[in-house]
Each structure stands twice: as structure tokens, then as C-alpha cells.
Design an enzyme around this catalytic site. Structure first.
Site, mmCIF file in Angstrom:
data_model
loop_
_atom_site.group_PDB
_atom_site.id
_atom_site.type_symbol
_atom_site.label_atom_id
_atom_site.label_comp_id
_atom_site.label_asym_id
_atom_site.label_seq_id
_atom_site.Cartn_x
_atom_site.Cartn_y
_atom_site.Cartn_z
ATOM 1 N N ASP A 1 0.802 -1.234 -0.075
ATOM 2 C CA ASP A 1 -0.103 -0.105 0.040
ATOM 3 C C ASP A 1 0.772 1.264 -0.024
ATOM 4 O OD1 ASP A 1 -2.489 -1.529 0.040
ATOM 5 O OD2 ASP A 1 -2.580 -0.945 2.238
ATOM 6 N N LYS B 1 -3.720 3.227 -2.834
ATOM 7 C CA LYS B 1 -4.913 3.745 -1.702
ATOM 8 C C LYS B 1 -4.349 5.333 -1.215
ATOM 9 C CE LYS B 1 -7.825 0.321 -0.277
ATOM 10 N NZ LYS B 1 -7.045 -0.564 0.554
ATOM 11 N N GLY C 1 0.735 -0.083 9.170
ATOM 12 C CA GLY C 1 0.138 -0.407 10.468
ATOM 13 C C GLY C 1 -0.089 -1.615 10.829
ATOM 14 N N MET D 1 -7.680 8.858 9.790
ATOM 15 C CA MET D 1 -8.249 9.458 8.445
ATOM 16 C C MET D 1 -8.973 10.704 8.682
ATOM 17 S SD MET D 1 -9.255 5.788 6.498
ATOM 18 C CE MET D 1 -9.734 4.979 8.064
HETATM 19 N N1 SAH Z 1 -3.808 0.004 8.943
HETATM 20 C C1 SAH Z 1 -3.238 1.324 9.419
HETATM 21 C C2 SAH Z 1 -4.487 2.126 9.362
HETATM 22 C C3 SAH Z 1 -4.833 2.591 7.902
HETATM 23 S S1 SAH Z 1 -5.924 3.880 7.637
HETATM 24 C C4 SAH Z 1 -2.918 1.107 10.968
HETATM 25 O O1 SAH Z 1 -3.301 0.154 11.672
HETATM 26 O O2 SAH Z 1 -2.329 2.197 11.270
HETATM 27 C C5 SAH Z 1 -4.772 5.074 7.323
HETATM 28 C C6 SAH Z 1 -4.806 6.085 8.389
HETATM 29 O O3 SAH Z 1 -3.853 5.725 9.315
HETATM 30 C C7 SAH Z 1 -4.275 7.571 7.992
HETATM 31 O O4 SAH Z 1 -5.146 8.302 7.371
HETATM 32 C C8 SAH Z 1 -3.731 8.159 9.103
HETATM 33 O O5 SAH Z 1 -4.912 8.551 9.846
HETATM 34 C C9 SAH Z 1 -3.229 6.901 10.211
HETATM 35 N N2 SAH Z 1 -1.966 6.799 9.792
HETATM 36 C C10 SAH Z 1 -1.026 5.766 9.254
HETATM 37 N N3 SAH Z 1 0.371 5.717 9.328
HETATM 38 C C11 SAH Z 1 0.329 7.007 10.178
HETATM 39 C C12 SAH Z 1 1.633 7.765 10.707
HETATM 40 N N4 SAH Z 1 2.791 7.254 10.335
HETATM 41 N N5 SAH Z 1 1.191 9.085 11.244
HETATM 42 C C13 SAH Z 1 0.021 9.385 11.341
HETATM 43 N N6 SAH Z 1 -0.996 8.696 10.879
HETATM 44 C C14 SAH Z 1 -0.921 7.601 10.313
#
Ligand code: SAH
Length: 379
Positions: free
Chosen positions: A166, A188, A220, A301
Site C-alpha cells: 500500500d 490507496k 500499521g 483518516m
Molecule cells: N492499518 C493502518 C491504518 C490505515 S488507515 C494502521 O493500523 O495504522 C490510514 C490512516 O492511518 C491515515 O489516514 C492516518 O490517519 C493513519 N496513519 C497511518 N500511519 C500514520 C503515521 N505514520 N502517522 C500518522 N497517521 C498515520
């Protein structure tokens, strides 16, 4: 294998790194250790000791006298242009984050210094719960810093035959993947899905027929706003074996690196993760449940809808003075935290040039950051 594992003697030879600052950074130290003469070119290049730093766009004449080039743009087209200029001059070029695109592959795990060696020896340790034999691994890549990968994630990306990744997976993590793997970008960006979700689900099923080690790499944790559930539902429907490897979710990563404990005996007894994603211009949340002053709210998000989220929470009874923070690019060296109150954060964010990804944290715990901000203080 269509590549020849090789060691290069680069001492005193010109090596050029072009691209976006955060990506070039990942290889500078490794190339410097060889004794090469390192030149870095990029609009946002930051001068560092022993490196010739040129702040402008790359052009073909920069290749004069070069032995090796690293192209490290986030933008594929720009990497392609560098690779093609190198090709014409018969200079090998490695592309960070997309090793298949270049003519050379630098094995970043081998080139990493002490921490690389520790990684390698940790990888030889036997896992306590041996994963079942699986075709597809849904792997959480954590919030960006490769040091925050789990050992199992590292093991799997090192041996993957194909990696479907992604936008949120950082270039430095992609550089740790098996360089001989096929790389597929599943995209995405908001409202600009490189591949629609159904196609990603089907793609994994198709890849599992021809590859024995498919890694679906997600930012994440795959089960937190990652649509991991949908992907493995389709795999189940097609009787494809899979495993899920958890990753550090943005909430844990951003909270830790900004000195905001998500729960604290004096401030918050619970914590909720919600999505601030707009559907038809609306955010559908159970607002009444979110007014509890002893609950921390983490909004994924939530940048576009930030003002609306803050105002609606206040309208439903959350104190306007509740501390709130927006964490931008959490856990990376570019991390920035904008801290204020529910009432005033929207204006602060609107006045600041903020870019994705960002995470919104709301609740009394945010006030602890003044005392506990270890990461910001160490930068
Ligand atoms: N599966 C991911 C989330 C995906 S949705 C997880 O568990 O983290 C994507 C959102 O995650 C982004 O819009 C933001 O809000 C957040 N996000 C992911 N990585 C980030 C980072 N390094 N710093 C801040 N927000 C983050």
C-alpha cells in the site's frame, strides 16, 4: 535468478543519490561506509558531513564520472527517468522501495550496520508459534520506521516471492523486502485508489496460484482500518491458506512517539479508535458515545473532516477545552505534532501546512505530552 550477487569496491569512487530527502537518507550511511565519494542531489536535500549536497533537480550531466546511482523518489516516473539516463551511460542504478525497477539491487539488510547484524541474528531465532504453511501472509508493516516491524514481518518480507503493498508502506521498509520479489503497488491514496478493493482481493487469490509466498504488506496493523478482513474473507472463499501478522497500528506508534499515553489513571480509563473518513461529505459516528471525558478518542483518516469532527464533538457535549493533538507522519524523523484544544485545533491546523498521514488524538491524556515528549526533545 536473473541477477548476480556482487560486492562493489566503491572507495574513492563517485556514487550519486538522487531523490526525496527522507528516502536518500536511508542509504547515505551505508554508501559512505564503503569510502565512496557520495553526492546527494534533490530539491529538499539536507547537507551532511562528508557528502556533496546539491539542492536542485537531477539532470543527465550529474552522471559524469559516476560508478553507481541510487534513485529514491516517491514518484515512479522520476525514478524511471533516472534509471533510463543511467542505462544510456551504462551506469548501474538502484531504486529504493522498488528494487525491481532499477538495474542494480543494493541489499539494504546486508549493508545496514550494527542494527542490521542484530536483525539478522534475531532472525535465526526459532519463532515460538511456528506459522502454519501458508500461501498468503497479510502483514502489518507498522507506522513507517523499519525498526518497528515485528521479526515475523521481517522474516516474511525477506523471503516473499511477491509483495503487494500500500501507499502507507514506507520506502525504507520496501527496501528490506526480498529484492528478487515481484513488487505490486496496490495503492490507496484518498479518493484515488490505484486498485479497487475487489480487484486487490481477487489479485491475492490469483497470485496464490502461482507463488508460494505472497506477502500482502499493509501500513500499521492489517485489522485496524486496513480492510484486512475483506481480503482474507475472499481468500477463505477460495480456500487459499493464509496467516495474519499484526503490526503496530498508527495509534500506538503516534501516541508513543509523541509522549501521549492513550490511557492514564488520572485522565482516561478507555480509548476508542474511530474513522474520520467522509462518506458523501458526512462522518457517521456515534457522537453521543464519544462525549465521555474519561475516554481518549483516536481518529484515523481525520484530516479533511477535522473541523467538522471537533465541532460536532463539542455540539454533543465534549468540553471545548479538551486537549487535542494532530500527529503528522508519526514515528518518522519528519514527525510533527500540533497540540491545542478541541475548540482551537482546527484553526491551528488550517493555518499550518499539514500533509498526510495524520492522526488525531483527543482527550486529557494529550496534556501529558508537555512533560513526556521524549522523541521531539531528542530530535
Ligand atoms: N492499518 C493502518 C491504518 C490505515 S488507515 C494502521 O493500523 O495504522 C490510514 C490512516 O492511518 C491515515 O489516514 C492516518 O490517519 C493513519 N496513519 C497511518 N500511519 C500514520 C503515521 N505514520 N502517522 C500518522 N497517521 C498515520
Amino acid at each position: 535468478m536473473d541477477s548476480l550477487p556482487t560486492f562493489l569496491r566503491l572507495q574513492g569512487r563517485k556514487c550519486l543519490l538522487v531523490g526525496d530527502h527522507t528516502n536518500t537518507q536511508t542509504l547515505i550511511a551505508s554508501v559512505m561506509r564503503t569510502g565512496a565519494q557520495v553526492t546527494v542531489i534533490g530539491n529538499d536535500a539536507v547537507p551532511s558531513d562528508g557528502v556533496v549536497t546539491i539542492q536542485r533537480n537531477f539532470n543527465d550531466t550529474d552522471l559524469i564520472d559516476c560508478w553507481l546511482v541510487v534513485s529514491a523518489f516517491d514518484d515512479d516516473a522520476r525514478n524511471r527517468a533516472v534509471v533510463s539516463a543511467c542505462e544510456k551511460k551504462q551506469i548501474f542504478c538502484h531504486v529504493t522501495g522498488n528494487p525491481g525497477q532499477g538495474t542494480a539491487i543494493i541489499d539494504t539488510l546486508q549493508t545496514a550496520s550494527a542494527s542490521g547484524r542484530q536483525f539478522s541474528s534475531a532472525l535465526t531465532a526459532e519463532p515460538l508459534s511456528t506459522p502454519p504453511s501458508t500461501r498468503v501472509s497479510l502483514v502489518g508493516a507498522g507506522p513507517g520506521d523499519p525498526d518497528l516491524l515485528t521479526l515475523r514481518a521481517l522474516r516474511l518480507i525477506q523471503s516473499a516471492s511477491v509483495v503487494v503493498y500500500d501507499r502507507l508502506v514506507s520506502t525504507s521498509i520496501l527496501s528490506l523486502c526480498n529484492p528478487a520479489a515481484q513488487f505490486i503497488y496496490a495503492g490507496k491514496a484518498k479518493a484515488n485508489h490505484a486498485l479497487p478493493q475487489d480487484s486487490i482481493n481477487e489479485l491475492l487469490v490469483e497470485l496464490a496460484k502461482t507463488h508460494d509466498s505472497v506477502v500482502r504488506l499493509k501500513g500499521g496493523d492489517p485489522f485496524i482500518f486496513g480492510r484486512g478482513g475483506e481480503e482474507i474473507e475472499t481468500l477463505t472463499d477460495h480456500k487459499v491458506s493464509f496467516q495474519v501478522v499484526p503490526g503496530i497500528t498508527a495509534a500506538s506508534g503516534c501516541a508513543a512517539f509523541s509522549g501521549i499515553p492513550l490511557t492514564h489513571r488520572d485522565h482516561a480509563q478507555s480509548c476508542v479508535f474511530v474513522t474520520g473518513h467522509l462518506r458523501d461529505g458526512q462522518i457517521n459516528l456515534n457522537w453521543k458515545d464519544l462525549r465521555d471525558p474519561t475516554q481518549t478518542i483516536v481518529v484515523y483518516m481525520g484530516l479533511t473532516g477535522l473541523r467538522s469532527i471537533c465541532e460536532t464533538l463539542i455540539k454533543h457535549g465534549r468540553d471545548p477545552h479538551t486537549p487535542a493533538a494532530l500527529v503528522e507522519q508519526g514515528t518518522t524523523t519528519a514527525q510533527r505534532v500540533l497540540a491545542s484544544t478541541l475548540n482551537e485545533l482546527p484553526q491551528l491546523v488550517e493555518q499550518t501546512d499539514v500533509g498526510a498521514p495524520t492522526l488525531l488524538i483527543i482527550g486529557g491524556v494529550v496534556s501529558l505530552r508537555e512533560k513526556l515528549d521524549w522523541f521531539g526533545a531528542s530530535q
